[in-house]
Every structure is written in structure tokens, then in C-alpha cells.
Enzyme design. Structure first.
Site, PDB file in Angstrom:
ATOM      1  N   SER A 222       0.624  -1.119  -0.056  1.00 59.79           N
ATOM      2  CA  SER A 222       0.057  -0.424   0.014  1.00 59.79           C
ATOM      3  C   SER A 222       0.970   0.642   0.386  1.00 59.79           C
ATOM      4  O   SER A 222       1.527   1.409  -0.719  1.00 59.79           O
ATOM      5  CB  SER A 222      -0.897   0.082   1.310  1.00 59.79           C
TER       6      SER A 222
ATOM      7  N   ASP B  54      -2.093   6.905  -3.093  1.00 55.69           N
ATOM      8  CA  ASP B  54      -1.458   5.947  -2.449  1.00 55.69           C
ATOM      9  C   ASP B  54      -0.630   4.571  -3.653  1.00 55.69           C
ATOM     10  O   ASP B  54      -1.521   4.562  -4.780  1.00 55.69           O
ATOM     11  CB  ASP B  54      -2.048   5.253  -1.305  1.00 55.69           C
TER      12      ASP B  54
ATOM     13  N   ASP C 219      -1.247   1.878  -3.702  1.00 53.70           N
ATOM     14  CA  ASP C 219      -1.942   0.391  -4.573  1.00 53.70           C
ATOM     15  C   ASP C 219      -3.554   1.069  -4.071  1.00 53.70           C
ATOM     16  O   ASP C 219      -4.241   0.148  -4.936  1.00 53.70           O
ATOM     17  CB  ASP C 219      -2.149  -0.390  -3.537  1.00 53.70           C
TER      18      ASP C 219
HETATM   19 MG    MG Z   1      -3.498   1.680  -0.065  1.00 53.81          MG
END
Ligand code: MG
Length: 454
Positions: free
Chosen positions: A96, A239, A241
Site C-alpha cells: 500500500s 497511494d 496500491d
Molecule cells: Mg493502500
């Protein structure tokens, strides 16, 4: 039993905690848990993601699971694939927003929702007992490559928003993909929404040369400047992902995540003529203010996106989200979705025919003050009970820590899960009020902790 999964999957530094052998065993454990069946697997742009994915796939197929490898894709794209295809679940290789040396492994259920704590415990139990299924040569799972995961994901988003309305507005958007998974989706999505698009860091690169993959203000300087310099209507950033999206207004100013959350919550509740909005107990009151004023109600949860998504599913909420840019649209899917959040904000701006800064003036401003007090883990439970009793005359929410509502503000006293401290968050309509509430709470909390230790 020691835990393997944290609040958002398994995370660690590559070559230290996060190794090929760990990924292999996690793959074996997930494969055993899913008892054969087909599992979708995808990853973000991190340099270590192909290595970890190969190990996970090896573990899954050795236990007899078939694998549908969707390639590099945003987490919500992989989750949408799982939800809409005949697979028993999914595994996402991503850390992430964490720095580039990190990576992670996340399991999702057949609905594309992040695995529940019970499902994680099932996987952990297999992992720690090493009770892995091992199938013979003629039952080893097959791997197929899937080419259209991101394409159908974008199609789903386009089917959920008013494309014509957004196209007519001809909005100018600066988008920072942060070299993450959104490079493969959001710029193309914006083009199809008729936006004039300028991109930053739009080539996939797991060394994250533009800035670290967390969409926080200090990483958004270039985006803010470019929005201001190019006369754009909006700046947006994902962000790593792309399950989150944060915004910059047309003047190049950073928009706090609580405020964009409140703005979208108001829009969705108005459009639905009411409904339930789910958000963690730590969210700003501006969210509840906007939802109530629009005829809806708020349900608070513990902090963390998976529990927000699950609660939304259980109560049939119309919207939910967190202050970090994680927005959840249940008619689309029950997980955070950065590109969906971006598309809905564009629809909102097109529908209201006004600038983002204008729209945000309608959201009340609150001030947040944070502090902490040392408290040994042994006393945390007792301290929380004592606090709840102490404040029983007031509106109190004890779902995660103890949140006490005051006129024009609140205080949240919450034990840290990782450190021997109690955090104290306070919010007020003025900074002085927030500081006063924080001081009072700290002195009461100190008393309660001392009582318990005595
Ligand atoms: Mg994320």
C-alpha cells in the site's frame, strides 16, 4: 498463537520479515484454507512484488489451487475481479502506502472483501501448525494469465457515475500516480471521463523516484504547485496500491481527508435521500454534521478499513470511509477504491457546477489536538472500563477506546496496539477548545491510570 496478519494484511521489510520463504508458506496456508478452487493473484509496482508473487503462486498451486494471475493492478481492481469472477478468493501482493523497502500480502474473500479476523485466524492456524495440503503431480493447480482485469474494473466505474455530466464539465485534472499501480488505470479513466489530464509520476516504478507512496501533504508539493501553475480544477493523488485518493483544490491547497470524506458523504446521502454512513470513531465531526444535515445517520466502528467495509456490508450502508482518503461505495464494491472516489468527486463537482474550494466552504472546520500518556499494556482494559464509568453521564462511544462527546467537540482516549501508551485525540470548533478538551482528558486519564497502578 502469534499473529501473522496485522490490521491490513501481512507487512514487512523485504529480505528481513518479508521473504520468499514466508510468501511460499503463506501461499501454502491460503491454498490449504481455500481447499483447492481458483484464486486470483495480483500485485502492485514494487520491485519485490514479482518475486513474492511467484512464491505465493507456488504455494497455492502446490496445494491444488488454480491461479488467475491478473498482473499489475490497483488493489480495488483485483478485488473487483474477485467479486465478479468464479474464484474462491484472492491474494494481493502490496504494501500500500509503506516505503519502497516494504512489501505485503493480503487475502480477500470471494466477495472481494478483505479477509475477516476469523478467516485470517483460519489461515494463521494452518501456517503456524504447518498443516499444509500437498497434492500429487496430477492435481497441482494451473496458472492462467488474465489480461483484462484493469479494463473491466474501469468499465465498472464508468457504469457507476454520470459520464455525460462529467464529460460536459470538461474538468482539468492534475493526477499524481506516484509510480504506483494507478499508472495503469486512473489516467485512462480520466480521459474517458472527458477530463483534460496532466499526470505526474505516471510510469510504474517500484523505486518510487517521484516521492514515497504515501499520499500525505509533504509528498504532494509538486502536485500542489502544478495545480496552481496550470489553472487546473483539481489535483488528485493515489497511494501505492490506489485504494486511496487525496485531493488538492483549484488554488493548489491540500484538502484534509476528513473534509473530502464529509463532502462525498453529503453528496451520496443527499442523492439517496438518507441512509447510513459508516466511519471509524476517530473521524472528524464534520462527517457526522454533513450526514445528519442531509437526512442520514452515522455508525462508528473501530479504526481500520476492513472493519468499516464489513460493517457497511452488514448494515446496508450507502457510503463509508476513512480520513486517509479511503472511500467505499457499496453499490460498486465493499472495499476502498481510489479511482471510484476520484470519479465520484468529479461527478459531484460537475453536478454542483462550482469549484472544490467553494464546495469545501460548506463543510464545518474543526481542530484536532493529539497527545499521549504512558500506560502499561496490563492496565489498558481496566483503564478503559474506569473511563467509561467516569464519563457515564455523557454520550460515550466505547467501540475502540473511549470517545466522549462534548458540546462542540469530542475526546478519544485509545490504547495503542503496539506501544505502551494511551493516545488522546481531541477535536473542537476552535483550537483553544480542542486544547482545553485535551488537557482535561489527559489529567483525568492520568488519574485513572495512577489509580489502576496503585
Ligand atoms: Mg493502500
Amino acid at each position: 498463537m502469534t499473529r501473522l496478519f496485522g490490521t491490513n494484511g501481512i507487512r514487512g521489510v523485504v529480505g528481513q520479515e518479508m521473504t520468499a520463504s514466508l510468501a511460499l508458506d503463506v501461499g501454502k496456508a491460503v491454498g490449504t484454507f481455500f481447499q483447492g478452487g481458483r484464486v486470483a493473484v495480483g500485485n502492485d509496482t514494487r520491485t519485490s512484488s514479482p518475486m513474492l508473487k511467484a512464491a505465493v503462486i507456488s504455494g497455492l498451486t502446490s496445494g491444488g489451487c488454480g491461479v488467475e494471475d491478473v498482473g499489475v493492478a490497483p488493489s480495488p481492481s483485483i478485488q473487483y475481479y474477485v467479486k465478479t469472477h468464479d474464484v474462491v478468493g484472492g491474494v494481493i501482493i502490496t504494501a500500500s502506502h509503506n516505503p519502497r523497502e516494504y512489501n505485503g500480502i493480503k487475502a480477500v474473500d470471494e466477495r472481494g472483501m478483505e479477509a475477516s479476523r476469523e478467516e485470517e485466524e483460519g489461515i494463521e492456524s494452518i501456517y503456524f501448525r504447518e498443516a499444509f495440503s500437498q497434492v500429487p503431480w496430477n492435481s497441482v493447480g494451473r496458472v492462467v494469465n488474465i489480461e483484462d482485469c484493469n479494463e473491466s474494473y474501469m468499465g465498472a466505474i464508468l457504469s457507476r457515475v454520470d459520464v455525460e455530466l462529467i464529460r460536459e464539465a470538461r474538468l482539468k485534472v492534475v493526477l499524481d500516480c506516484g509510480n504506483g499501480a494507478s499508472c495503469l488505470t486512473s489516467p485512462y479513466l480520466l480521459r474517458r471521463l472527458g477530463c483534460r489530464v496532466a499526470t505526474l509520476n505516471a510510469q510504474p516504478d517500484g523505486t518510487f523516484p517521484g516521492h514515497p507512496p504515501e499520499p500525505k501533504e509533504e509528498h504532494m508539493r509538486e502536485l500542489m504547485e502544478m495545480v496552481a501553475d496550470t489553472d487546473a480544477d483539481l489535483g488528485a493523488i493515489h497511494d501505492g496500491d490506489a485504494d486511496r485518493v487525496m485531493f488538492v483544490d483549484e488554488k493548489g491547497r491540500y484538502v484534509l481527508g476528513d473534509r473530502s470524506l464529509a463532502l462525498v458523504a453529503r453528496y451520496v446521502v443527499r442523492r439517496n435521500g438518507g441512509g447510513t454512513v459508516v466511519t471509524p470513531v476517530s473521524s472528524s465531526s464534520c462527517v457526522e454534521d454533513m450526514v445528519k444535515a442531509s437526512g442520514g445517520r452515522v455508525i462508528y466502528t473501530r479504526v481500520g478499513a476492513p472493519v468499516v467495509a464489513r460493517t457497511m456490508f452488514e448494515v446496508g450502508a450507502v457510503f463509508g470511509g476513512e480520513e486517509n482518503g479511503g472511500l467505499i461505495f457499496p453499490e460498486h464494491q465493499h472495499c476502498r477504491d481510489g479511482a471510484m472516489g476520484l470519479s465520484v468527486l468529479l461527478e459531484l463537482m460537475a453536478a454542483e457546477e462550482t469549484s472544490l474550494s467553494d464546495l469545501l466552504t460548506g463543510i464545518p472546520t474543526y481542530h484536532l489536538v493529539k497527545s499521549s500518556l504512558p500506560c502499561s499494556a496490563d492496565f489498558k482494559e481496566m483503564v478503559m472500563e474506569a473511563l467509561a464509568t467516569r464519563f457515564r453521564e455523557r454520550r460515550v462511544e466505547t467501540i475502540d477506546g473511549v470517545k466522549v462527546f462534548h458540546k462542540g467537540g469530542w475526546v478519544l482516549m485509545r490504547p495503542s496496539g503496539t506501544e505502551a501508551i494511551f493516545r488522546v485525540f481531541s477535536e473542537g470548533s476552535t483550537l483553544e477548545e480542542a486544547e482545553r478538551l485535551n488537557r482535561e482528558a489527559v489529567s483525568i486519564l492520568r488519574e485513572v491510570i495512577e489509580d489502576q497502578e496503585a
